[in-house]
Design a protein around this motif. Structure first.
Motif, mmCIF file in Angstrom:
data_model
loop_
_atom_site.group_PDB
_atom_site.id
_atom_site.type_symbol
_atom_site.label_atom_id
_atom_site.label_comp_id
_atom_site.label_asym_id
_atom_site.label_seq_id
_atom_site.Cartn_x
_atom_site.Cartn_y
_atom_site.Cartn_z
ATOM 1 N N GLY A 113 1.585 4.772 9.836
ATOM 2 C CA GLY A 113 0.267 4.165 9.728
ATOM 3 C C GLY A 113 0.323 2.808 9.052
ATOM 4 N N CYS A 114 1.196 2.686 8.070
ATOM 5 C CA CYS A 114 1.406 1.383 7.425
ATOM 6 C C CYS A 114 2.107 0.440 8.394
ATOM 7 C CB CYS A 114 2.215 1.566 6.146
ATOM 8 S SG CYS A 114 2.022 0.236 4.951
ATOM 9 N N GLY A 115 2.942 1.021 9.270
ATOM 10 C CA GLY A 115 3.569 0.226 10.314
ATOM 11 C C GLY A 115 2.547 -0.397 11.242
ATOM 12 N N LEU A 116 1.497 0.355 11.578
ATOM 13 C CA LEU A 116 0.430 -0.195 12.418
ATOM 14 C C LEU A 116 -0.220 -1.409 11.758
ATOM 15 C CD1 LEU A 116 -1.495 2.926 13.821
ATOM 16 C CD2 LEU A 116 -0.138 1.272 15.123
ATOM 17 N N VAL A 117 -0.475 -1.305 10.460
ATOM 18 C CA VAL A 117 -1.065 -2.432 9.730
ATOM 19 C C VAL A 117 -0.115 -3.629 9.750
ATOM 20 C CG1 VAL A 117 -1.893 -3.235 7.481
ATOM 21 C CG2 VAL A 117 -2.427 -0.915 8.261
ATOM 22 N N THR A 118 1.167 -3.350 9.583
ATOM 23 C CA THR A 118 2.177 -4.406 9.512
ATOM 24 C C THR A 118 2.196 -5.274 10.770
ATOM 25 O OG1 THR A 118 3.569 -3.011 8.101
ATOM 26 C CG2 THR A 118 4.645 -4.875 9.169
ATOM 27 N N VAL A 119 2.047 -4.662 11.941
ATOM 28 C CA VAL A 119 2.181 -5.423 13.190
ATOM 29 C C VAL A 119 0.894 -6.111 13.605
ATOM 30 C CG1 VAL A 119 4.121 -4.078 14.049
ATOM 31 C CG2 VAL A 119 1.796 -3.342 14.607
ATOM 32 N N CYS A 120 -0.203 -5.900 12.866
ATOM 33 C CA CYS A 120 -1.435 -6.637 13.144
ATOM 34 C C CYS A 120 -1.333 -8.044 12.545
ATOM 35 C CB CYS A 120 -2.642 -5.899 12.566
ATOM 36 S SG CYS A 120 -3.027 -4.337 13.412
ATOM 37 N N ASP A 121 -2.147 -8.958 13.057
ATOM 38 C CA ASP A 121 -2.099 -10.347 12.595
ATOM 39 C C ASP A 121 -2.821 -10.537 11.266
ATOM 40 O OD1 ASP A 121 -0.804 -11.366 15.035
ATOM 41 O OD2 ASP A 121 -2.691 -10.804 15.982
ATOM 42 N N PHE A 122 -3.891 -9.800 11.069
ATOM 43 C CA PHE A 122 -4.656 -9.826 9.820
ATOM 44 C C PHE A 122 -4.996 -8.390 9.457
ATOM 45 C CE2 PHE A 122 -5.660 -13.758 12.086
ATOM 46 C CZ PHE A 122 -5.431 -14.731 11.118
ATOM 47 N N ALA A 123 -5.213 -8.139 8.167
ATOM 48 C CA ALA A 123 -5.617 -6.804 7.733
ATOM 49 C C ALA A 123 -6.553 -6.927 6.536
ATOM 50 C CB ALA A 123 -4.397 -5.960 7.367
ATOM 51 N N PHE A 124 -7.701 -6.272 6.629
ATOM 52 C CA PHE A 124 -8.677 -6.228 5.555
ATOM 53 C C PHE A 124 -8.781 -4.773 5.093
ATOM 54 C CE2 PHE A 124 -9.520 -9.993 7.893
ATOM 55 C CZ PHE A 124 -10.123 -10.905 7.050
ATOM 56 N N ALA A 125 -8.741 -4.536 3.793
ATOM 57 C CA ALA A 125 -8.706 -3.167 3.285
ATOM 58 C C ALA A 125 -9.665 -2.973 2.125
ATOM 59 C CB ALA A 125 -7.289 -2.808 2.846
ATOM 60 N N VAL A 126 -10.069 -1.735 1.936
ATOM 61 C CA VAL A 126 -10.925 -1.386 0.795
ATOM 62 C C VAL A 126 -10.053 -1.252 -0.455
ATOM 63 C CG1 VAL A 126 -12.602 -0.213 2.260
ATOM 64 C CG2 VAL A 126 -10.717 1.095 1.258
ATOM 65 N N PRO A 127 -10.646 -1.387 -1.640
ATOM 66 C CA PRO A 127 -9.857 -1.334 -2.884
ATOM 67 C C PRO A 127 -9.092 -0.033 -3.082
ATOM 68 C CG PRO A 127 -12.034 -2.254 -3.296
ATOM 69 C CD PRO A 127 -12.062 -1.727 -1.895
ATOM 70 N N ASP A 128 -9.634 1.085 -2.615
ATOM 71 C CA ASP A 128 -9.018 2.389 -2.867
ATOM 72 C C ASP A 128 -7.896 2.739 -1.893
ATOM 73 O OD1 ASP A 128 -10.723 2.772 -4.985
ATOM 74 O OD2 ASP A 128 -12.183 3.930 -3.823
ATOM 75 N N ALA A 129 -7.684 1.939 -0.873
ATOM 76 C CA ALA A 129 -6.649 2.251 0.117
ATOM 77 C C ALA A 129 -5.258 2.120 -0.499
ATOM 78 C CB ALA A 129 -6.763 1.331 1.325
ATOM 79 N N LEU A 130 -4.379 3.059 -0.134
ATOM 80 C CA LEU A 130 -2.987 2.993 -0.560
ATOM 81 C C LEU A 130 -2.102 2.703 0.643
ATOM 82 C CD1 LEU A 130 -2.743 6.066 -2.983
ATOM 83 C CD2 LEU A 130 -2.938 3.644 -3.598
ATOM 84 N N PHE A 131 -1.026 1.988 0.392
ATOM 85 C CA PHE A 131 -0.078 1.618 1.441
ATOM 86 C C PHE A 131 1.324 2.028 1.014
ATOM 87 C CE2 PHE A 131 -3.669 -1.194 1.574
ATOM 88 C CZ PHE A 131 -3.934 -1.382 2.912
ATOM 89 N N GLY A 132 2.134 2.422 1.965
ATOM 90 C CA GLY A 132 3.504 2.759 1.611
ATOM 91 C C GLY A 132 4.305 3.226 2.797
#
Length: 258
Positions: A113-132
């Motif tokens: 799921g973090c990989g999906l974010v990685t391959v996007c050109d831009f990413a906007f996230a809420v403060p509580d979201a965790l990535f790893g």
């Protein structure tokens, strides 16, 4: 059966929504195929200038589907290689798409799921979201994402994230360059929409497509070779005893004894 992905086009924005909230939008073969088809359709749709990737439920995408993880343990090398290539092709499709892709991250984005974010050109996230990229915690190898992540944030920070398997918050993700911006939860959708509209109104679609294509072309050959090796490494790693132990522990909600 619930539709795994649904799409919509409004105001020249194409929306692709992961819709497995009960599974935390976990990635399995059906969802990967549905995403692939959705992005192909958006690429071919001349009325779409910008694409937003988002999810329903609390999690953006929790990585691999638990049921599918169980099946992987019995896959042959050839089956694992084919499976790895399917995810590779999805990542490549999004990364190389001539249209701008924005991730709207309303919850945790982990592993694939973090990989999906990685391959996007831009990413906007809420403060509580965790990535790893937590693959190393269950004996997996995050090989595919490493290829894209190094281009995005550099080798040192990629190594830090992939070898530690640590979860980071949105602020840290923005600091590293993994995401574009942290937005208040109640304004996330509006922030993404406003940003997409700015791209639509202020920027030439032709210019953005050509700029993106040129940026991708600079490392095209080395990236293709690295992704091919990554898919093979993933397939081999899945047969390793550590991977089998890690998956078994994960499924039984235990901590593996490394």
């Amino acid at each position: 059966m619930t539709q795994a992905v649904f799409t919509e086009v409004a105001e020249r924005i194409g929306y692709i929504t992961l819709n497995r909230p009960d599974k935390r939008n976990a990635l399995g073969p059906e969802l990967i195929l549905a995403l692939h088809e959705a992005f192909l359709a958006m690429r071919a749709n001349d009325s779409v200038k910008v694409i937003v990737l988002k999810s329903t439920g609390k999690a953006f995408c929790a990585g691999a589907d638990l049921g599918y993880l169980q099946q992987l343990q019995d896959f042959s090398y050839e089956e694992n290689l084919e499976d790895s290539k399917r995810l590779m092709e999805l990542f490549k499709l999004i990364y190389d798409l001539p249209k701008v892709v924005i991730a709207q991250v309303q919850g945790h984005a982990l592993a694939g799921g973090c990989g999906l974010v990685t391959v996007c050109d831009f990413a906007f996230a809420v403060p509580d979201a965790l990535f790893g990229y937590t693959e190393v915690r269950i004996g997996f190898v995050p090989a595919l994402v490493s290829v894209f992540l190094q281009e995005q944030i550099g080798a040192a920070k990629t190594q830090e994230l992939l070898l530690s398997g640590e979860l980071i918050n949105s602020s840290k993700a923005a600091e590293l360059g993994l995401i574009t911006s942290v937005e208040p939860t109640e304004f996330l959708e509006k922030s993404v929409h406003d940003f997409a509209q700015k791209l639509l109104v202020q920027n030439s679609g032709f210019s953005m497509a050509e700029t993106k294509s040129f940026l991708r072309s600079q490392n095209e050959q080395s990236r293709a070779a690295a992704l091919s090796s990554a898919a093979e490494l993933n397939a081999k790693a899945r047969a390793h005893a550590d991977c089998k132990k890690g998956i078994a522990a994960f499924l039984s909600k235990n901590t593996p004894n490394w």
